[in-house]
Write a protein that holds these residues in place. Structure first.
Motif, PDB file in Angstrom:
ATOM      1  N   THR A 241       0.835  -1.208   0.000  1.00 49.30           N
ATOM      2  CA  THR A 241       0.000   0.000   0.000  1.00 49.30           C
ATOM      3  C   THR A 241       0.866   1.253   0.000  1.00 49.30           C
ATOM      4  O   THR A 241       0.615   2.200  -0.763  1.00 49.30           O
ATOM      5  N   PHE A 242       1.890   1.267   0.831  1.00 42.71           N
ATOM      6  CA  PHE A 242       2.794   2.415   0.909  1.00 42.71           C
ATOM      7  C   PHE A 242       3.502   2.642  -0.429  1.00 42.71           C
ATOM      8  O   PHE A 242       3.588   3.771  -0.918  1.00 42.71           O
ATOM      9  N   LEU A 243       3.977   1.567  -1.049  1.00 43.17           N
ATOM     10  CA  LEU A 243       4.689   1.697  -2.322  1.00 43.17           C
ATOM     11  C   LEU A 243       3.763   2.158  -3.444  1.00 43.17           C
ATOM     12  O   LEU A 243       4.141   3.000  -4.257  1.00 43.17           O
ATOM     13  N   LYS A 244       2.548   1.634  -3.479  1.00 44.05           N
ATOM     14  CA  LYS A 244       1.572   2.081  -4.486  1.00 44.05           C
ATOM     15  C   LYS A 244       1.328   3.580  -4.345  1.00 44.05           C
ATOM     16  O   LYS A 244       1.322   4.315  -5.327  1.00 44.05           O
ATOM     17  N   HIS A 245       1.131   4.016  -3.109  1.00 38.82           N
ATOM     18  CA  HIS A 245       0.889   5.443  -2.848  1.00 38.82           C
ATOM     19  C   HIS A 245       2.098   6.285  -3.283  1.00 38.82           C
ATOM     20  O   HIS A 245       1.939   7.340  -3.893  1.00 38.82           O
ATOM     21  N   THR A 246       3.293   5.804  -2.979  1.00 41.88           N
ATOM     22  CA  THR A 246       4.513   6.521  -3.354  1.00 41.88           C
ATOM     23  C   THR A 246       4.617   6.632  -4.871  1.00 41.88           C
ATOM     24  O   THR A 246       4.894   7.708  -5.406  1.00 41.88           O
ATOM     25  N   LEU A 247       4.404   5.532  -5.574  1.00 42.98           N
ATOM     26  CA  LEU A 247       4.537   5.529  -7.031  1.00 42.98           C
ATOM     27  C   LEU A 247       3.464   6.377  -7.704  1.00 42.98           C
ATOM     28  O   LEU A 247       3.717   7.005  -8.727  1.00 42.98           O
ATOM     29  N   GLU A 248       2.272   6.417  -7.120  1.00 41.95           N
ATOM     30  CA  GLU A 248       1.194   7.241  -7.676  1.00 41.95           C
ATOM     31  C   GLU A 248       1.530   8.724  -7.600  1.00 41.95           C
ATOM     32  O   GLU A 248       1.028   9.523  -8.394  1.00 41.95           O
ATOM     33  N   GLY A 249       2.383   9.113  -6.662  1.00 39.09           N
ATOM     34  CA  GLY A 249       2.738  10.513  -6.482  1.00 39.09           C
ATOM     35  C   GLY A 249       3.882  10.995  -7.354  1.00 39.09           C
ATOM     36  O   GLY A 249       4.256  12.163  -7.309  1.00 39.09           O
ATOM     37  N   LEU A 250       4.445  10.102  -8.170  1.00 41.20           N
ATOM     38  CA  LEU A 250       5.579  10.481  -9.004  1.00 41.20           C
ATOM     39  C   LEU A 250       5.137  11.305 -10.204  1.00 41.20           C
ATOM     40  O   LEU A 250       4.023  11.141 -10.709  1.00 41.20           O
ATOM     41  N   SER A 251       6.048  12.150 -10.679  1.00 47.18           N
ATOM     42  CA  SER A 251       5.791  12.878 -11.922  1.00 47.18           C
ATOM     43  C   SER A 251       5.871  11.888 -13.083  1.00 47.18           C
ATOM     44  O   SER A 251       6.406  10.777 -12.943  1.00 47.18           O
TER      45      SER A 251
END
Length: 131
Positions: free
Chosen positions: A53-63
């Motif tokens: 969940t944390f990694l999905k959220h992190t990757l979704e926030g990338l440019s």
């Protein structure tokens, strides 16, 4: 309590990322009754639901450029010289800024090999993306 060696092993596997280590510590506590030896018997890095969940959220926030860079490096066996990335994109400052951002998020690491800067996708991210 875990041995010094086990703590160092966890720090090495999860690249010292405080958030990854916090998530993994909860997993070891909840599922393995604090037994780091049992946890380390799993294929590492281990990615549980909370870390996913944390990694999905992190990757979704990338440019879009950061996402593209991760995919580009991933398609090159997960590791490339910085110059290859610069030559591919021809946007030196944007690449530098994106790489710096990805490093801050523990998604990329850099190392010097034969006087060349090599970009490497984090083993945690590599496993997450392949899973």
């Amino acid at each position: 309590f875990p041995s010094h060696d086990n703590i160092q092993t966890l720090i090495d596997i999860y690249e010292g990322n405080p958030r990854y280590l916090q998530i993994i510590a909860h997993l070891i506590q909840d599922l393995f009754a604090y037994d780091t030896n049992k946890f380390l018997e799993l294929q590492q890095p281990s990615i549980d639901i909370e870390l996913t969940t944390f990694l999905k959220h992190t990757l979704e926030g990338l440019s879009s450029l950061e996402t593209e860079i991760l995919k580009f490096i991933g398609n090159q066996s997960g590791s490339i010289p910085l110059t290859d990335l610069e030559n591919h994109y021809h946007l030196h400052q944007d690449i530098v800024n994106s790489v710096q951002s990805l490093k801050r998020l523990y998604l990329l690491s850099t190392k010097l090999v034969n006087e060349r800067v090599i970009l490497e996708i984090s083993p945690v991210i590599k496993k997450f993306l392949s899973g």
